[in-house]
Design an enzyme around this catalytic site. Structure first.
Site, PDB file in Angstrom:
ATOM      1  N   CYS A 256     -21.249  54.436 -47.386  1.00 17.06           N
ATOM      2  CA  CYS A 256     -20.495  53.188 -47.053  1.00 17.06           C
ATOM      3  C   CYS A 256     -20.509  53.077 -45.465  1.00 17.06           C
ATOM      4  O   CYS A 256     -21.621  52.651 -44.778  1.00 17.06           O
ATOM      5  CB  CYS A 256     -19.156  53.053 -47.646  1.00 17.06           C
ATOM      6  SG  CYS A 256     -18.539  51.268 -47.979  1.00 17.06           S
TER       7      CYS A 256
ATOM      8  N   HIS B 139     -20.415  53.921 -53.167  1.00 10.32           N
ATOM      9  CA  HIS B 139     -19.664  55.150 -53.074  1.00 10.32           C
ATOM     10  C   HIS B 139     -19.862  56.090 -54.476  1.00 10.32           C
ATOM     11  O   HIS B 139     -20.266  55.477 -55.633  1.00 10.32           O
ATOM     12  CB  HIS B 139     -17.956  54.884 -53.280  1.00 10.32           C
ATOM     13  CG  HIS B 139     -17.570  54.277 -51.994  1.00 10.32           C
ATOM     14  ND1 HIS B 139     -17.168  54.738 -50.894  1.00 10.32           N
ATOM     15  CD2 HIS B 139     -17.399  52.912 -51.699  1.00 10.32           C
ATOM     16  CE1 HIS B 139     -16.855  54.110 -49.947  1.00 10.32           C
ATOM     17  NE2 HIS B 139     -17.019  52.877 -50.397  1.00 10.32           N
TER      18      HIS B 139
ATOM     19  N   GLU C 226     -18.221  59.364 -54.449  1.00 12.00           N
ATOM     20  CA  GLU C 226     -17.207  60.492 -53.890  1.00 12.00           C
ATOM     21  C   GLU C 226     -15.850  60.137 -54.280  1.00 12.00           C
ATOM     22  O   GLU C 226     -15.168  61.005 -54.215  1.00 12.00           O
ATOM     23  CB  GLU C 226     -17.033  60.740 -52.281  1.00 12.00           C
ATOM     24  CG  GLU C 226     -16.199  59.831 -51.541  1.00 12.00           C
ATOM     25  CD  GLU C 226     -16.951  58.243 -51.369  1.00 12.00           C
ATOM     26  OE1 GLU C 226     -16.528  57.498 -50.520  1.00 12.00           O
ATOM     27  OE2 GLU C 226     -18.067  58.157 -52.080  1.00 12.00           O
TER      28      GLU C 226
END
Length: 247
Positions: A87, A177, A179
């Site tokens: 990101c 994303h 994570e």
């Protein structure tokens, strides 16, 4: 152990499950929060992970340490140290190597979505084994509008052309994303309701959000394992045939 430097620009974007996956694959993680401590030299590290944050990649006036993060990323590229930038991290990687970032003209992306691999992904050591439309979590207003000269595009979405790219042989940027946890995403949604509203209706319901993260884990844990093997030398990097950027 394969030492990986983890740079966390935003206090609200920890490494989460991605860290667990990398450690399970044999990596040793050194976490640095550049707003609290200096970004170390890259000597001794086999890879760099750069996470997200709410600031822009060139917001140096309010966050002067961003220049050190960009320097670390450009240094990793020039030394052919593998990078996984997520990101904001992807945006920092892009501007550090000659690309440009802008406010997304199609508006923000939020929530669980699918991205589509490009043909070049089939030749990439990390992306080749992903499904053609892998699950991801989106949460961003800005995007990489112009890829660096040495970049190869690996994935896109209808609202954002440059969802994933590789700079040189082994520096990867992903706009999305992988994570997050549901708790982290709920915190982002509370802080930035305009981005949350860009997602499908009902996506923040606990059961749907948990299912989305399970889908992400199924796809991206093996990807994280391949990145750890790339860092250790078990997997060879891509041969892009393009010159590395001048850094």
């Amino acid at each position: 152990m394969t030492r990986i430097l983890v740079i966390q620009p935003g206090a609200d974007d920890p490494i989460g499950p991605l860290g667990d996956w990398l450690e399970a694959a044999g990596a040793e993680l050194d976490l640095v929060k550049p707003y609290e401590q200096p970004v170390p030299a890259l000597d001794g590290y086999r890879a760099v992970v750069c996470l997200g944050g709410a600031m822009g990649p060139l917001d140096d006036v309010d966050h002067p340490w961003l220049a050190d993060v960009r320097k670390a990323l450009s240094g990793a590229v020039s030394r052919k140290i593998p990078v996984l930038a997520v990101c904001l991290g992807a945006q920092l990687l892009a501007v550090a190597t000659g690309g440009q970032v802008r406010r997304a003209p199609s508006g923000p992306e939020g929530g669980p979505q699918l991205i589509a691999k490009r043909d070049a992904a089939g030749r990439d050591p990390l992306f080749a084994d992903l499904p053609w439309t892998p699950d991801v979590i989106q949460f961003h207003r800005d995007e990489v509008g112009l890829l660096p000269p040495s970049a190869e595009l690996l994935a896109s979405s209808p609202k954002c052309d440059n969802q994933a790219f590789r700079v040189g042989e082994s520096a990867y940027g992903v706009q999305f994303h992988v994570e997050t946890t549901p708790e982290v995403v709920l915190g982002w949604a509370a802080a930035s309701p305009d981005v949350a509203e860009a997602g499908r209706p009902g996506w923040l319901e606990p059961e749907r959000l948990a299912e989305a993260h399970a889908d992400v884990a199924e796809v991206w844990q093996p990807f994280a394992e391949r990145f750890a093997k790339l860092a250790s030398g078990e997997i060879k990097p891509a041969m892009s045939g393009m010159p590395l950027p001048l850094v």
